[in-house]
Design a protein around this motif. Structure first.
Motif, PDB file in Angstrom:
ATOM      1  N   ALA A 159       0.833  -1.209   0.000  1.00 17.24           N
ATOM      2  CA  ALA A 159       0.000   0.000   0.000  1.00 17.24           C
ATOM      3  C   ALA A 159       0.865   1.255   0.000  1.00 17.24           C
ATOM      4  CB  ALA A 159      -0.928   0.000   1.216  1.00 17.24           C
ATOM      5  N   LEU A 160       1.951   1.228   0.775  1.00 22.35           N
ATOM      6  CA  LEU A 160       2.857   2.378   0.802  1.00 22.35           C
ATOM      7  C   LEU A 160       3.525   2.568  -0.560  1.00 22.35           C
ATOM      8  CD1 LEU A 160       4.520   1.834   4.306  1.00 22.35           C
ATOM      9  CD2 LEU A 160       2.669   3.409   3.697  1.00 22.35           C
ATOM     10  N   GLY A 161       3.930   1.447  -1.184  1.00 17.39           N
ATOM     11  CA  GLY A 161       4.482   1.528  -2.539  1.00 17.39           C
ATOM     12  C   GLY A 161       3.448   2.017  -3.532  1.00 17.39           C
ATOM     13  N   GLY A 162       2.189   1.615  -3.285  1.00 26.00           N
ATOM     14  CA  GLY A 162       1.100   2.023  -4.170  1.00 26.00           C
ATOM     15  C   GLY A 162       0.728   3.485  -4.033  1.00 26.00           C
ATOM     16  N   MET A 163       1.218   4.151  -3.016  1.00 26.09           N
ATOM     17  CA  MET A 163       1.036   5.600  -2.896  1.00 26.09           C
ATOM     18  C   MET A 163       2.237   6.349  -3.470  1.00 26.09           C
ATOM     19  SD  MET A 163      -0.748   5.938   0.877  1.00 26.09           S
ATOM     20  CE  MET A 163      -1.251   7.640   0.626  1.00 26.09           C
ATOM     21  N   ALA A 164       3.422   5.782  -3.250  1.00 24.28           N
ATOM     22  CA  ALA A 164       4.642   6.435  -3.744  1.00 24.28           C
ATOM     23  C   ALA A 164       4.729   6.375  -5.267  1.00 24.28           C
ATOM     24  CB  ALA A 164       5.872   5.766  -3.128  1.00 24.28           C
ATOM     25  N   GLY A 165       4.346   5.240  -5.861  1.00 25.11           N
ATOM     26  CA  GLY A 165       4.453   5.063  -7.312  1.00 25.11           C
ATOM     27  C   GLY A 165       3.647   6.083  -8.107  1.00 25.11           C
ATOM     28  N   PRO A 166       2.340   6.219  -7.844  1.00 30.46           N
ATOM     29  CA  PRO A 166       1.535   7.201  -8.587  1.00 30.46           C
ATOM     30  C   PRO A 166       2.015   8.636  -8.393  1.00 30.46           C
ATOM     31  CG  PRO A 166       0.116   5.639  -7.488  1.00 30.46           C
ATOM     32  CD  PRO A 166       1.500   5.385  -6.978  1.00 30.46           C
ATOM     33  N   ALA A 167       2.453   8.959  -7.171  1.00 29.04           N
ATOM     34  CA  ALA A 167       2.959  10.312  -6.916  1.00 29.04           C
ATOM     35  C   ALA A 167       4.191  10.593  -7.773  1.00 29.04           C
ATOM     36  CB  ALA A 167       3.296  10.482  -5.436  1.00 29.04           C
ATOM     37  N   ALA A 168       5.090   9.593  -7.875  1.00 29.09           N
ATOM     38  CA  ALA A 168       6.306   9.757  -8.672  1.00 29.09           C
ATOM     39  C   ALA A 168       5.979   9.922 -10.152  1.00 29.09           C
ATOM     40  CB  ALA A 168       7.230   8.553  -8.465  1.00 29.09           C
ATOM     41  N   VAL A 169       5.055   9.110 -10.661  1.00 28.96           N
ATOM     42  CA  VAL A 169       4.674   9.198 -12.078  1.00 28.96           C
ATOM     43  C   VAL A 169       4.038  10.550 -12.371  1.00 28.96           C
ATOM     44  CG1 VAL A 169       3.103   8.285 -13.843  1.00 28.96           C
ATOM     45  CG2 VAL A 169       4.444   6.713 -12.433  1.00 28.96           C
ATOM     46  N   TYR A 170       3.126  10.984 -11.490  1.00 26.63           N
ATOM     47  CA  TYR A 170       2.454  12.273 -11.712  1.00 26.63           C
ATOM     48  C   TYR A 170       3.456  13.420 -11.702  1.00 26.63           C
ATOM     49  CZ  TYR A 170      -0.894  16.086 -11.467  1.00 26.63           C
ATOM     50  OH  TYR A 170      -1.609  17.227 -11.744  1.00 26.63           O
ATOM     51  N   LEU A 171       4.332  13.446 -10.708  1.00 25.71           N
ATOM     52  CA  LEU A 171       5.296  14.547 -10.600  1.00 25.71           C
ATOM     53  C   LEU A 171       6.280  14.547 -11.768  1.00 25.71           C
ATOM     54  CD1 LEU A 171       5.963  14.461  -6.753  1.00 25.71           C
ATOM     55  CD2 LEU A 171       4.679  16.195  -8.043  1.00 25.71           C
ATOM     56  N   LEU A 172       6.628  13.362 -12.263  1.00 27.95           N
ATOM     57  CA  LEU A 172       7.497  13.277 -13.444  1.00 27.95           C
ATOM     58  C   LEU A 172       6.802  13.889 -14.656  1.00 27.95           C
ATOM     59  CD1 LEU A 172      10.049  12.230 -14.893  1.00 27.95           C
ATOM     60  CD2 LEU A 172       8.836  10.061 -15.226  1.00 27.95           C
ATOM     61  N   LEU A 173       5.525  13.535 -14.841  1.00 25.21           N
ATOM     62  CA  LEU A 173       4.761  14.072 -15.966  1.00 25.21           C
ATOM     63  C   LEU A 173       4.463  15.553 -15.777  1.00 25.21           C
ATOM     64  CD1 LEU A 173       2.321  11.094 -16.614  1.00 25.21           C
ATOM     65  CD2 LEU A 173       4.201  11.856 -18.062  1.00 25.21           C
ATOM     66  N   SER A 174       4.352  15.972 -14.522  1.00 22.19           N
ATOM     67  CA  SER A 174       4.138  17.387 -14.249  1.00 22.19           C
ATOM     68  C   SER A 174       5.293  18.207 -14.797  1.00 22.19           C
ATOM     69  CB  SER A 174       3.991  17.616 -12.742  1.00 22.19           C
ATOM     70  OG  SER A 174       3.851  18.981 -12.455  1.00 22.19           O
TER      71      SER A 174
END
Length: 398
Positions: A102-117
């Motif tokens: 679950a912790l990985g499942g929160m970190a992963g989307p945040a990283a992808v979004y910020l990269l695309l940002s």
């Protein structure tokens, strides 16, 4: 016998998933029909509950989200407690895996979004949107394709989604809270502590459990917190040990009694209230806006990488263990399913981009959440459908 088989079918995840899916489809159809204005007006309409000095004034949407859904989280919390005490999660390693996933499942989307940002210019403040997993819709999809899959996978998904949801609630409190009223919250804590101590020493009749849950729910609303959090906390104080007089477990009895209400009233109503999205006036540019892409890919790619990567790493480092009788392909299918963000993601989207429900940002948030959730659900259904026909490999040490 026929009646028993019918009742058994009605209590399966597939049956409740069907009701949920039909309600969601109905919401989309109504939201794009001549009755669209009436539908949205109904969701925004205020209704008052008053019992003596107690008075609550909420919209239909909030009554469903904070009222009825508290029952859903209560049942989910009781299921989690049972698995921790007596079932799959009684092994600390089996509990550690979904928590870390679950912790990985929160970190992963945040990283992808910020990269695309940074790459395509998606608004920075939207990064929390793809972090959450929608428990109800994820379980519904699992119910459709779960035949032949080990029950440990459902427990893994349920635990992961609960931790994920609690993480999202904590994030909301930190980033978007306008302030918490600590006095009602102190009363909630007191009631839970006293209830937990008393319930494991003497038998508490059902009416007092109902009154206690209603009191905790009301005080949570007054405190300004999500009722899902305290509903799960309340579930933890329900006794699992069987009563001496009838050998029935209060916890298992409550799950059995509340399940049909959850499956065929609470969740369908919730889906009908939250899935209604109007596509009127949608342009191609808006459909592929940076915000839409960042949210959708955060849910689809970020979730699967974060969840599966953390689960595999936990197993490899011997601090966690793979769900019993499950293959890694099946675990990957569940990781894909965690990309169904929907409800909580839409809720966070409203907080991240405050404004009218038909504002450009809100339309883009809905498109991104729906797009990423559909991609994740379809991919998960395909993978789990394939994985259900394969036998898990036996790995030494697991």
């Amino acid at each position: 016998m026929a009646r028993k088989l019918t009742l058994d079918f009605l209590k399966t995840e597939a049956a409740s998933g069907s009701a949920l899916a039909l309600a969601a489809i109905a919401a989309v159809l109504v939201a794009n029909s001549p009755w669209s204005a009436d539908y949205f007006a109904w969701l925004k309409s205020h209704h008052i509950l008053q019992i003596g000095p107690i008075r609550l004034d909420e919209t239909i949407s909030d009554w469903i989200k904070e009222g009825l859904m508290a029952i859903f989280f209560l049942v989910v919390g009781m299921e989690i407690k049972y698995e921790i005490v007596r079932g799959e999660l009684s092994d600390p390693k089996k509990l550690a895996t979904p928590v870390l996933a679950a912790l990985g499942g929160m970190a992963g989307p945040a990283a992808v979004y910020l990269l695309l940002s940074g790459l395509i210019g998606a608004p920075h403040q939207g990064w929390p949107i793809p972090l959450a997993t929608d428990i109800a819709f994820a379980l519904a999809v699992f119910g459709f394709v779960g035949k032949g899959l080990p029950s440990s996978l459902r427990v893994f998904l349920l635990t992961l989604a609960i931790v994920d949801d609690l993480g999202a609630i904590a994030l909301i409190a930190v980033l978007f809270s306008q302030g918490v009223d600590w006095l009602p919250l102190a009363w909630v804590a007191g009631l839970l502590v006293v209830g937990g101590l008393v319930a494991h020493r003497i038998r508490i009749p059902t009416p007092f459990w109902v009154i206690g849950f209603a009191a905790v729910w009301y005080l949570t609303v007054e405190a300004g917190l999500s009722t899902s959090l305290t509903a799960v906390a309340f579930a933890m104080i329900v006794p699992i040990k069987a009563r001496n007089e009838d050998r029935q477990s209060p916890l298992k009895e409550a799950i059995h009694d509340l399940h049909p209400w959850n499956a065929f009233l609470v969740l369908p109503l919730f889906a009908f209230a939250k899935a209604g999205v109007s596509f009127a006036g949608l342009t191609l540019d808006q459909a592929f806006a940076p915000l839409v892409i960042a949210i959708a890919l955060g849910l689809f790619f970020g979730k699967q990488v974060g969840v599966f990567g953390a689960a595999w790493l936990a197993s490899a480092l011997k601090i966690g263990a793979r769900p019993t009788d499950a293959s890694w392909l099946q675990v990957y299918g569940v990781a894909l399913l965690c990309g169904v963000g929907f409800t909580m993601s839409l809720f966070i989207g409203v907080l991240a981009f405050p404004g009218a429900v038909d504002s450009p940002e809100q339309v883009e948030v809905k498109l991104g959440v729906i797009g990423g959730s559909i991609l994740s659900a379809v991919a998960a259904a395909i993978v789990l459908g394939m994985a259900g026909r394969s036998k898990p490999a036996v790995v030494e040490g697991e």
